[in-house]
Scaffold this active site. Structure first.
Site, PDB file in Angstrom:
ATOM      1  N   HIS A 290      -5.008 -23.178  33.977  1.00 17.68           N
ATOM      2  CA  HIS A 290      -4.928 -24.467  33.288  1.00 17.68           C
ATOM      3  C   HIS A 290      -6.333 -25.011  33.059  1.00 17.68           C
ATOM      4  CE1 HIS A 290      -3.505 -28.405  32.110  1.00 17.68           C
ATOM      5  NE2 HIS A 290      -4.405 -28.923  32.923  1.00 17.68           N
TER       6      HIS A 290
ATOM      7  N   ARG B 270       0.850  -1.187   0.000  1.00 15.30           N
ATOM      8  CA  ARG B 270       0.000   0.000   0.000  1.00 15.30           C
ATOM      9  C   ARG B 270       0.889   1.242   0.000  1.00 15.30           C
ATOM     10  NH1 ARG B 270      -5.199  -0.851   1.084  1.00 15.30           N
ATOM     11  NH2 ARG B 270      -5.490   1.174   2.070  1.00 15.30           N
TER      12      ARG B 270
HETATM   13  P1  FAD Z   1      -7.200   4.752   6.601  1.00 16.31           P
HETATM   14  O1  FAD Z   1      -7.857   3.648   7.313  1.00 16.31           O
HETATM   15  O2  FAD Z   1      -6.801   4.535   5.182  1.00 16.31           O
HETATM   16  O3  FAD Z   1      -8.175   6.010   6.723  1.00 16.31           O
HETATM   17  C1  FAD Z   1      -7.914   7.227   6.112  1.00 16.31           C
HETATM   18  C2  FAD Z   1      -9.232   7.959   5.898  1.00 16.31           C
HETATM   19  O4  FAD Z   1      -8.961   9.272   5.462  1.00 16.31           O
HETATM   20  C3  FAD Z   1     -10.114   7.324   4.832  1.00 16.31           C
HETATM   21  O5  FAD Z   1     -11.435   7.255   5.272  1.00 16.31           O
HETATM   22  C4  FAD Z   1      -9.984   8.284   3.648  1.00 16.31           C
HETATM   23  O6  FAD Z   1     -11.123   8.301   2.808  1.00 16.31           O
HETATM   24  C5  FAD Z   1      -9.835   9.590   4.388  1.00 16.31           C
HETATM   25  N1  FAD Z   1      -9.211  10.669   3.597  1.00 16.31           N
HETATM   26  C6  FAD Z   1      -8.073  10.600   2.857  1.00 16.31           C
HETATM   27  N2  FAD Z   1      -7.774  11.812   2.346  1.00 16.31           N
HETATM   28  C7  FAD Z   1      -8.743  12.657   2.774  1.00 16.31           C
HETATM   29  C8  FAD Z   1      -8.980  14.050   2.608  1.00 16.31           C
HETATM   30  N3  FAD Z   1      -8.122  14.831   1.938  1.00 16.31           N
HETATM   31  N4  FAD Z   1     -10.096  14.584   3.163  1.00 16.31           N
HETATM   32  C9  FAD Z   1     -10.964  13.817   3.873  1.00 16.31           C
HETATM   33  N5  FAD Z   1     -10.760  12.514   4.095  1.00 16.31           N
HETATM   34  C10 FAD Z   1      -9.663  11.936   3.558  1.00 16.31           C
HETATM   35  N6  FAD Z   1      -4.294  -3.531   9.990  1.00 16.31           N
HETATM   36  C11 FAD Z   1      -4.308  -4.141  11.190  1.00 16.31           C
HETATM   37  O7  FAD Z   1      -3.796  -3.576  12.155  1.00 16.31           O
HETATM   38  N7  FAD Z   1      -4.919  -5.349  11.364  1.00 16.31           N
HETATM   39  C12 FAD Z   1      -5.495  -6.014  10.345  1.00 16.31           C
HETATM   40  O8  FAD Z   1      -6.038  -7.106  10.529  1.00 16.31           O
HETATM   41  C13 FAD Z   1      -5.495  -5.410   9.058  1.00 16.31           C
HETATM   42  N8  FAD Z   1      -6.080  -6.020   8.009  1.00 16.31           N
HETATM   43  C14 FAD Z   1      -6.114  -5.389   6.801  1.00 16.31           C
HETATM   44  C15 FAD Z   1      -6.714  -6.050   5.731  1.00 16.31           C
HETATM   45  C16 FAD Z   1      -6.775  -5.438   4.483  1.00 16.31           C
HETATM   46  C17 FAD Z   1      -7.451  -6.157   3.342  1.00 16.31           C
HETATM   47  C18 FAD Z   1      -6.225  -4.131   4.322  1.00 16.31           C
HETATM   48  C19 FAD Z   1      -6.312  -3.435   2.991  1.00 16.31           C
HETATM   49  C20 FAD Z   1      -5.603  -3.474   5.376  1.00 16.31           C
HETATM   50  C21 FAD Z   1      -5.530  -4.111   6.624  1.00 16.31           C
HETATM   51  N9  FAD Z   1      -4.900  -3.504   7.714  1.00 16.31           N
HETATM   52  C22 FAD Z   1      -4.875  -4.135   8.927  1.00 16.31           C
HETATM   53  C23 FAD Z   1      -4.253  -2.178   7.599  1.00 16.31           C
HETATM   54  C24 FAD Z   1      -5.166  -1.107   8.160  1.00 16.31           C
HETATM   55  O9  FAD Z   1      -6.386  -1.131   7.461  1.00 16.31           O
HETATM   56  C25 FAD Z   1      -4.494   0.248   8.046  1.00 16.31           C
HETATM   57  O10 FAD Z   1      -3.246   0.208   8.688  1.00 16.31           O
HETATM   58  C26 FAD Z   1      -5.340   1.338   8.686  1.00 16.31           C
HETATM   59  O11 FAD Z   1      -6.607   1.411   8.092  1.00 16.31           O
HETATM   60  C27 FAD Z   1      -4.646   2.694   8.604  1.00 16.31           C
HETATM   61  O12 FAD Z   1      -5.414   3.646   9.255  1.00 16.31           O
HETATM   62  P2  FAD Z   1      -5.379   5.186   8.852  1.00 16.31           P
HETATM   63  O13 FAD Z   1      -6.391   5.836   9.731  1.00 16.31           O
HETATM   64  O14 FAD Z   1      -3.991   5.668   8.854  1.00 16.31           O
HETATM   65  O15 FAD Z   1      -5.871   5.244   7.332  1.00 16.31           O
END
Ligand code: FAD
Ligand code: AMP
Length: 475
Positions: free
Chosen positions: A451, A279
């Protein structure tokens, strides 16, 4: 609504929404902007994790694992099932319900913490000013004493195998399939590729995973990786290492994938191809040209240990900054930043971020692998314990795998814990806590474990580090 806030968070994924909630708990006036839209075109909070990542993948992993166990293990329990089958539409509906409950839950949490939730796009104009574009296209400038950037990440595309949303799909597409593909190709044997491959293999797909690197799970302890590969092969996943994909294209109903391995050019034909090669941080249209926030050559927003960007009162957390792309890492960063803004003490201990792969057997670890400790030159000892020697694991019909502890030879401090086996993702929590308190194996040895539980395996592994295991011969 007033357009002036103490904190504006951009992004409501697992990094952004906890930041907003904690800021609200700290009595700050906070707004959180999020633009995520699901396939139905409706806005939803929770980002990748709740809508297209952690939660839907775990829902399908659970359903497919139950089906697989009914197929392969129930007989051993003396359970007879007539004709076994599954209803994929019902499975997907259950998953969608879990996602909906989780994402709508955030709306309630925002309300309870006094967070102003704004759906639409956020853009940092300069320190203290965020432009908010609402769903109807109208724009407003929000004044913010502090801004937290939490815009997350998106799947990396392979230029020579572009997503077409139908046959060549990303991880989200792979969670939304409405039929089990006969032949499923996956590019990348990382966490996501292995989890998605497992789901569809258990439901009957012939799964082939192409991985460019010659080693399997290079970030994991290699003893764990070796054990895992054995089990994935037993499940029937065809994992081809050293297979670098050079291109793929849809041909009629199928996808033709070209890759190179040590024998030369190869072709694989599948019905669906999941590209799971990693990613990339997402900062599209987030930063005005003169915002001052720096982005490194890989696209990550540059921050220090406390997630400060270097621009006054502008912070960044989660997948959009360095470190492992994990929901819990982002959550801790979000909470830390909201506490620092309120002048509370806060920090993230990056040395104790656990990793979990939710396959069967499950894989989890924290701290350094044996290979990393050996490379560092530090003298170490190992304590390990196989689940086949655990009464509870045997009772569960889940004797595969082991717990392995790496500890310093001189101080006895635990340097890393590596688990492959039942509920590894839950068991690792004890190891994380132990390491958070710089515990020794002796501390774990002296801790009473109920246990019969799986957690006894951790206890016995700690004892084994000093050749004092009770339930398994010490070597
Ligand atoms: P995101 O979850 O990507 O959220 C970012 C948000 O910001 C989104 O809603 C986006 O639309 C919004 N956004 C972006 N730009 C703007 C803007 N300019 N204005 C307004 N909104 C905006 N991690 C784990 O820890 N455990 C797991 O089991 C796990 N399983 C996963 C399985 C899959 C299939 C995938 C794809 C990922 C998985 N992950 C897992 C990783 C995890 O999903 C990410 O690490 C996590 O979602 C990151 O969080 P974040 O808040 O940084 O970003
Ligand atoms: P992760 O970063 O954990 O999601 O894993 C992605 C995996 O995809 C890594 O192990 C990469 O080595 C692998 N990968 C990246 N590009 C290719 C490619 N062109 N062909 C095969 N595997 C790849």
């Amino acid at each position: 609504m007033s357009d002036s806030f103490d904190v504006v968070v951009i992004g409501a994924g697992p990094a952004g929404y906890p930041a907003a909630i904690r800021a609200g708990q700290n009595k700050l006036k906070v707004a959180c902007i999020d633009e995520w839209k699901n396939r139905d075109g409706k806005y939803a909070y929770g980002g990748t994790c709740l809508n297209a990542g952690c939660i839907p993948s775990k829902a399908l992993l659970e359903s497919s694992e139950l089906y697989h166990r009914a197929e392969t293990e129930f007989a051993a329990h003396g359970i007879k099932v007539g004709s076994l089958g599954f209803d994929l539409a019902a499975m997907q509906k259950r998953k969608a319900g879990i996602v909906r409950a989780s994402t709508t839950g955030i709306t309630g949490l925002f309300k309870a913490a006094g967070v102003t939730a704004l759906q639409g796009h956020g853009r940092l104009l300069r320190a203290g000013v965020v432009e908010y574009t609402a769903a109807d296209g109208s724009k407003r400038e929000l004044q913010a004493k502090h801004v937290v950037l939490a815009t997350g990440s998106v799947p990396t595309a392979l230029k020579s195998a572009p997503f077409d949303g139908a046959r060549i799909i990303d991880s989200w597409g792979a969670l939304e399939l409405d039929a089990v593909p006969k032949r499923l190709g996956v590019i990348g044997a990382g966490v996501i590729g292995l989890e998605l491959g497992s789901v569809w293999r258990r439901l009957g797909s012939e799964v082939t995973i192409l991985e460019a690197l010659p080693e399997f799970l290079p970030m994991a302890d290699q003893q764990v990786a070796k054990e895992a590969l054995k089990h994935f092969k037993k499940l029937g996943m065809d994992i081809r290492l050293g297979a670098r994909v050079s291109g793929a294209k849809a041909a009629g109903d199928a996808v033709s994938v070209n890759y190179t391995d040590d024998k030369g050019e190869q072709t694989l034909t599948v019905d669906r191809l999941v590209v799971a090669i990693g990613r990339r941080p997402f900062t599209q249209d987030l930063l005005a040209a003169d915002s001052g926030v720096r982005v490194d050559e890989r696209g990550f927003i540059e921050v220090d240990e406390q997630c400060r960007t270097g621009v006054d009162n502008v912070w960044a957390v989660g997948d959009v900054v360095r470190g492992p792309m994990l929901a819990h890492k982002g959550k801790e960063e979000g909470v830390m930043v909201a506490d620092l803004i309120a002048d509370h003490f806060a920090e993230v201990n990056y040395k104790t971020v656990p990793s979990v792969i939710y396959t069967a057997p499950e894989i989890a670890w924290v701290g350094q692998t044996e290979q990393e400790v050996a490379k560092s030159g530090r003298e170490y000892k190992i304590g390990s314990f196989p689940f086949m020697a655990s009464g509870r694991a045997r009772a569960m019909e889940a004797p595969a795998g082991f717990v392995k502890i790496v500890a310093a030879k001189d101080s006895d401090e635990i340097l890393g814990v590596h688990i492959i086996g039942p509920m590894a993702g839950e068991l690792i929590a004890e190891a994380v806590l132990a390491m958070e308190y710089s515990a020794s194996t002796e501390d774990l040895q002296r801790t009473i474990h109920a246990h019969p539980t799986l957690s006894e395996a951790l206890h016995e592994a700690a004892l084994a580090a000093d050749k004092k295991a009770i339930d398994f011969p010490n070597r």
